[in-house]
Design an enzyme around this catalytic site. Structure first.
Site, PDB file in Angstrom:
ATOM      1  N   SER B 326     -30.995  25.297   2.830  1.00 20.78           N
ATOM      2  CA  SER B 326     -31.281  26.239   4.320  1.00 20.78           C
ATOM      3  C   SER B 326     -32.600  25.187   5.579  1.00 20.78           C
ATOM      4  CB  SER B 326     -32.144  27.062   4.016  1.00 20.78           C
ATOM      5  OG  SER B 326     -30.615  28.140   3.918  1.00 20.78           O
ATOM      6  N   ASP B 365     -24.953  36.600   3.864  1.00 24.69           N
ATOM      7  CA  ASP B 365     -26.217  35.899   4.431  1.00 24.69           C
ATOM      8  C   ASP B 365     -26.554  36.445   2.882  1.00 24.69           C
ATOM      9  OD1 ASP B 365     -28.324  35.932   6.735  1.00 24.69           O
ATOM     10  OD2 ASP B 365     -28.330  36.608   5.409  1.00 24.69           O
ATOM     11  N   HIS B 371     -30.261  41.089   8.603  1.00 34.31           N
ATOM     12  CA  HIS B 371     -31.542  40.653   9.078  1.00 34.31           C
ATOM     13  C   HIS B 371     -31.831  41.780  10.567  1.00 34.31           C
ATOM     14  CE1 HIS B 371     -31.715  37.173   6.245  1.00 34.31           C
ATOM     15  NE2 HIS B 371     -33.117  37.838   5.640  1.00 34.31           N
ATOM     16  N   CYS B 384     -32.204  33.395   8.534  1.00 35.65           N
ATOM     17  CA  CYS B 384     -30.788  34.002   8.325  1.00 35.65           C
ATOM     18  C   CYS B 384     -29.260  32.592   8.247  1.00 35.65           C
ATOM     19  CB  CYS B 384     -30.758  35.052   9.567  1.00 35.65           C
ATOM     20  SG  CYS B 384     -29.273  35.650  10.158  1.00 35.65           S
TER      21      CYS B 384
END
Lengths: 373, 615
Positions: B326, B365, B371, B384
């Site tokens: 991420s 996810d 989320h 997310c």
């Protein structure tokens, strides 16, 4: 050569030589020279028998290749010229991209099993291709032939010079030049080219030569100016040779050689060791052996029955002469230090193999004459 | 031409060639006579002269090795110097029976087969009167034992020579590299004269990269020797010139803080000044002691290092290639806004998984239940994945990779050290070339969350976040700040070099992402909020977790049951202070689990150490 047809008068040696298609005179001279060279090498390596054994192994391989080359029919050699030439050029280009760098120059190509200098191939391929090209043409050569041949010589020459390897470039260049010379390039062309080159000398000096090459020429004029580099080589080499006197200090007894005052004593400067240990007398004998080999090569050239053989045998013999002259000139201090070994004697395998294959070609040329007749 | 063709006449041509051959023979004979004439002059006419010279040829040239340049950190702390160390050396010509002497020596000092082999190798290159090292680094006890018995050994000497030393030991080894004894392979690459007396050469890292600066210039001594070659006296001497000193951009104190922050964890951290590309700390854990390598490490010690499952010899910071996870999201987010593929207020509903139109496969996810509705800034703050699957799907791999390339992904940063790798920026063309397969849309999705084929080095990651911090301006990272010439005490600063400049289209796009990154740390829902406790400055950061292995479609990833080597890598990239960044950091902890819990605290410690006493 008188060719006796009476079988009884033919000795065993002679019969073996004939069976292997070897020229007995040339072959025996080469054997004498190389065996003598190995003895000298033992002294020049500081009595290192391992180096001598390695050199003898290379010699054996080189002789096998000589015999192989001698048995390839001349017309096949002629057909192979173009492929050898193109292959050599391709490998020279490959060296630029994949070559290994050693001591500031990029010359080696590693093919996994063997590592070699592609420029060696061109020492044979250049005279072969030029001879093959000119042998179809009317001699003496005209402008067109001169132009084509020059291009054939210049492409590999420039590729080798940029590696940089001045020694090999000189040998390849002279091999090509000799073919042209023998094919009868007119004197006025030779003279005008010589004039042109000498008028361009200052430019060549400035742009074509590498810094280290310029330095070597300058040190020839004033050896003291570079005592750690090539000037040292020349000074020490002259002392060694000069102190040898008329009969020399004797095998293994050269103080300069054995105390390692001579750099590169087993390779490029091996003649210094020779001069110190065998004196002027030995030097004369050695150079006479060399001259005999050159004369024999030229003789075979002169008696070849077709132009390809005449030109190639002549050019190869004369290139051998250039080897000898550049090397002995270098160690005696009349020519600049150029990396050219003493042919067939200096330690190292690459030039030995090329030279021997070259003599194999000369012998094939001789056989072609005999079997044609 | 055709007219000449008809005139081809073998008889005439043969005569021509023979004439030229004869001429060549004459010229060759003349030239060789010239050589013989020259030999006659040297060997007969001037014989007396050269014989005298030969007898008095007692002057030898000896090379004096230069002292290697020192290495300091940015504050002048010594990181590499040269200390005298005792060597056992042998002068062969003074030894009657070498093998017997070597045998007897074993009683007083231990040397390995390797030492012996090296000794024999150097013997070949050196003259018999030169002393050749058999053992390096004798300890005090060995020196004492030998010194007492030295009278029994003709030709055996104990000499103190300067030897490379790394006072910080294993600290910063992956930035410094080390020197080792010159071997045959090195010899082919260096100037023989310049290295005539040198025994060691840079093998790795800075020591190798800056070999030319550090080595110095060889000195020359003309000495008079006797007939056997032994030195009698020194005639002239031009002393060697010491190699140049290096001042690094590394702050050794910060470096140690960073290394300690890792504890027993494996991984890498790189801290860069985003204003000029200076590397403040370069960590790869675990480390090893470079002093072991200087005089040849023993086989056992080396094998132990090499075979250790912790791989201490591996420079993770430069050569380790990891999926960024991420941490790559801020770049895709900026790309999305700049290309108007997404907008600040565009909402994507996160229900815990994402599906490509018409495909059953679910792209999950990290948060199973999802989320809920996400705008781009929430998607960064809470990391997310669904938002970024969607973004990637709409942007396409070509645009994504093109954008990442502008921040230095997929190419070497050009750091002044050795061993750097380029990472991997996947593209259609790459896949066709590498695997001969077309690019699949699913791969775009996982690339969109920094997984799949996308690989970065920690250095690359640090440099890219530094480039983000300075709004697209990317520097070549540097380890050397200045080079000092010892002789005239001049210091030359190395200059910062901009290697890439991404021109931001709308400043507000950048600010929006930047604010989201600040909220990753300082916001109530930020994934790295835990490290903001008690913080005195503002940080922009992004956590990341990169998968080492793929969880099957219907399985759960459970950190407890997964073996250690297969656990996720934890990542964190950040820069601070957020208002005017002075440090940018990338941290990766191998198999560390979550970026927020493992990697971010390490970055915090580094930032604290760097910023707090300067605030």
């Amino acid at each position: 050569m008188n060719q006796s047809l009476d079988p009884d008068s033919v000795s065993i040696t002679r019969r073996v030589m004939d069976a292997l298609r070897l020229d007995p005179v040339l072959f025996l001279l080469l054997i004498v020279l190389t065996l003598f060279g190995s003895t000298l090498l033992y002294s020049a390596t500081g009595s290192d028998i391992a180096s001598v054994v390695r050199q003898l192994t290379r010699l054996a391989v080189a002789i096998l290749l000589l015999i192989a080359a001698a048995n390839v029919p001349l017309r096949v050699i002629r057909k192979m010229s173009i492929w050898l030439y193109l292959g050599g050029i391709a490998m020279l280009i490959a060296v630029i991209y994949f070559g290994e760098v050693g001591k500031g120059a990029q010359r080696w190509l590693d093919l996994g099993i063997i590592r070699f200098q592609p420029s060696e191939i061109l020492k044979l391929a250049v005279p072969m291709i030029v001879a093959a090209y000119l042998s179809d043409r009317v001699l003496p050569v005209g402008w067109k032939e001169l132009l084509v041949s020059s291009i054939l010589v210049l492409i590999p020459l420039l590729l080798i010079a940029r590696q940089p390897d001045l020694g090999t470039a000189i040998l390849v260049g002279s091999a090509g030049f000799f073919v042209l010379f023998l094919a009868g390039v007119r004197w006025r062309i030779i003279i005008s080219l010589a004039l042109l080159l000498s008028s361009m000398a200052p430019l060549l000096w400035k742009f074509a030569l590498h810094e280290y090459q310029r330095k070597r020429i300058l040190t020839l004029l004033d050896p003291e100016s570079d005592p750690l580099g090539s000037g040292y080589h020349i000074i020490q080499s002259k002392i060694a040779i000069g102190s040898g006197g008329v009969y020399g200090k004797g095998w293994l007894n050269g103080s300069q050689s054995q105390l390692e005052f001579i750099p590169e004593r087993s390779t490029d400067f091996i003649f210094s060791v020779f001069g110190e240990e065998f004196g002027f007398f030995g030097s004369v004998v050695l150079i006479l052996i060399y001259l005999a080999i050159i004369y024999r090569g030229l003789y075979i050239a002169a008696h070849s029955t077709e132009n390809f053989g005449r030109l190639l045998a002549g050019a190869l013999s004369l290139t051998f002469f250039v080897y000898l002259f550049v090397n002995t000139g270098m160690v005696t201090g009349i020519l600049p230090v150029v990396g050219v070994p003493l042919p067939l004697i200096s330690y190292g395998g690459t030039s030995m193999v090329t030279l021997m294959v070259g003599f194999g070609l000369i012998m094939s040329i001789r056989s072609a004459r005999r079997f044609l007749g | 031409m055709s007219k000449r063709e008809q005139l081809k006449d073998d008889y005439l041509e043969n005569r021509l060639i023979r004439r030229r051959l004869g001429l060549s023979a004459i010229i060759a004979t003349i030239l060789l006579s010239l050589v013989l004439g020259r030999l006659y002059v040297l060997q007969v006419v001037d014989y007396e002269h050269f014989a005298t010279l030969s007898d008095s040829n007692r002057i030898r040239i000896k090379a004096l090795p230069p002292t290697r340049g020192l290495i300091f950190d940015r504050n002048g702390v010594v990181m590499a110097n040269n200390l005298p160390a005792y060597r056992l050396e042998i002068v062969r010509e003074q030894v009657d029976d070498l093998s017997a002497t070597l045998q007897r020596l074993r009683r007083y000092v231990d040397y390995s087969e390797q030492d012996l082999k090296r000794f024999e190798q150097s013997s070949k290159r050196r003259r018999p009167f030169e002393s050749i090292p058999l053992r390096f680094n004798l300890n005090d006890e060995e020196v004492a034992r030998l010194a007492v018995n030295l009278h029994k050994f003709e030709g055996v000497e104990i000499n103190a020579r300067l030897t490379r030393n790394y006072p910080l030991g294993s600290h910063a080894v992956h930035a410094l590299g080390y020197v080792g004894r010159i071997d045959a392979k090195d010899l082919g690459k260096v100037d023989e004269i310049d290295y005539a007396g040198t025994t060691h050469i840079g093998k790795l890292g800075l020591e190798k990269f800056y070999e030319d600066e550090l080595h110095g210039t060889v000195g020359v001594q003309q000495v008079e020797v006797n007939a056997k070659g032994r030195t009698l006296r020194v005639l002239t001497e031009s002393p060697p010139i010491q190699g140049n000193n290096l001042y690094l951009t590394i702050d050794s104190r910060l470096q140690m803080v960073a290394e300690q922050a890792f504890g027993d964890l494996r991984g890498a951290a790189v801290a860069i000044d985003p204003n000029n590309g200076e590397i403040l700390a370069l960590v790869s854990m675990p480390t090893f002691d470079p002093n072991l390598f200087v005089n040849g490490i023993s086989f056992d010690a080396y094998n132990q290092l090499r075979d250790s499952s912790q791989r201490p010899l591996f420079n993770r910071a430069l050569s380790g290639q990891y999926p960024p996870g991420s941490t790559v999201k801020p770049f895709y987010a900026l790309a999305g806004l700049e290309a108007n593929v997404t907008q600040k207020d565009k909402e994507v509903y996160c229900k815990g998984y994402y599906q490509l139109p018409g495909e059953p496969r679910r792209y999950r996810d990290w948060k199973k239940e999802g989320h809920g509705p996400m705008q781009i800034s929430d998607a960064i703050i809470q990391s997310c994945d669904i938002y970024f699957y969607d973004l990637a799907y709409r942007m396409g791999i070509d645009r994504m990779s093109l954008f990442l390339a502008q921040f230095g992904f997929g190419v070497k940063t050009g750091i002044d050290s050795t061993g750097e790798r380029s990472g991997l920026l996947p593209s259609r063309e790459w896949k066709r070339r590498a695997e001969g397969l077309p690019w699949f849309p699913g791969e775009t999705l996982i690339t969109g969350i920094g997984q799949g084929a996308l690989l970065t080095t920690p250095l690359q990651l640090a440099n890219s976040i530094a480039a983000f911090a300075s709004k697209g301006k990317r520097f070549r990272p540097r380890l050397v700040k200045s080079i000092e010439q010892v002789r005239d005490q001049t210091r030359t600063e190395t200059s910062s070099e901009v290697v890439g400049q991404y021109q931001i289209l709308k400043e507000i796009n950048w600010t929006h992402i930047h604010n989201a990154l600040v909220n990753v740390v300082h916001g109530p829902r930020g994934t790295a909020r835990r490290i903001s406790r008690g913080i005195k400055y503002r940080v922009a950061g992004k956590t990341g977790t990169s998968q080492v292995f793929e969880v099957a479609q219907d399985e759960e990833y459970d950190a407890e049951t997964v073996s250690d080597k297969l656990r996720d890598h934890a990542l964190f990239v950040s820069y601070a202070p957020a208002e005017k960044p002075r440090i940018a950091i990338a941290v990766i902890v191998e198999n560390g689990g979550h970026g927020s819990t493992v990697a971010a605290p390490i970055a915090r410690k580094i930032m604290d150490a760097y910023l707090l006493d300067q605030l």
